[in-house]
Write a protein that holds these residues in place. Sequence first.
Motif, mmCIF file in Angstrom:
data_model
loop_
_atom_site.group_PDB
_atom_site.id
_atom_site.type_symbol
_atom_site.label_atom_id
_atom_site.label_comp_id
_atom_site.label_asym_id
_atom_site.label_seq_id
_atom_site.Cartn_x
_atom_site.Cartn_y
_atom_site.Cartn_z
ATOM 1 N N ASN A 2 0.830 -1.195 0.000
ATOM 2 C CA ASN A 2 0.000 0.000 0.000
ATOM 3 C C ASN A 2 0.872 1.257 0.000
ATOM 4 N N ASP A 90 -5.083 5.849 -2.772
ATOM 5 C CA ASP A 90 -5.623 4.538 -3.123
ATOM 6 C C ASP A 90 -5.059 3.971 -4.428
ATOM 7 N N ASN A 92 -2.452 2.304 -7.206
ATOM 8 C CA ASN A 92 -1.621 1.103 -7.076
ATOM 9 C C ASN A 92 -0.139 1.471 -7.105
ATOM 10 N N ASP A 94 2.259 0.461 -8.955
ATOM 11 C CA ASP A 94 2.829 0.692 -10.282
ATOM 12 C C ASP A 94 2.737 2.163 -10.672
#
Length: 136
Positions: A2, A90, A92, A94
């Motif tokens: 996260n 929130d 990702n 990547d």
Amino acid sequence: MNIAFFLLPKQEVAYLSHDATLRQALERMEYHRYTAVPIINAEGGYVGTVTEGDLLWFMKSRPDLTFEGTNKVRLSEVPLRLNNKTVNIDANMDDMIALAKVQNFVPVVDDRNHFIGIVRRSEIIDYCMKGLSERI
């Protein structure tokens, strides 16, 4: 993983308000020994990132500007050369890593687009190095 794991929260980040003066920007960057600092508006939103280069180029273009006069110039008057993009808390990993490849830090915003902190590229590299050393 996260993004919050890497987050340096706003209260621990040296940032500037959009209505700060040029002198305040110079002094904050000197004090913290940073070459770039996030800019936040009155509503708490991320506006951009000011760099030492932005300040130097602005001062160079104003030969009449003295150091004493820098307290009369608003940071909002300084053109920003870089467009550091933000990532949502929130998002990702990547997305964050893609931005960290080209930015020293990634500004992080919440769902209301309010600035909540940064992720330093060095933290991501340290995490990746630790993971690689554990595999060996």
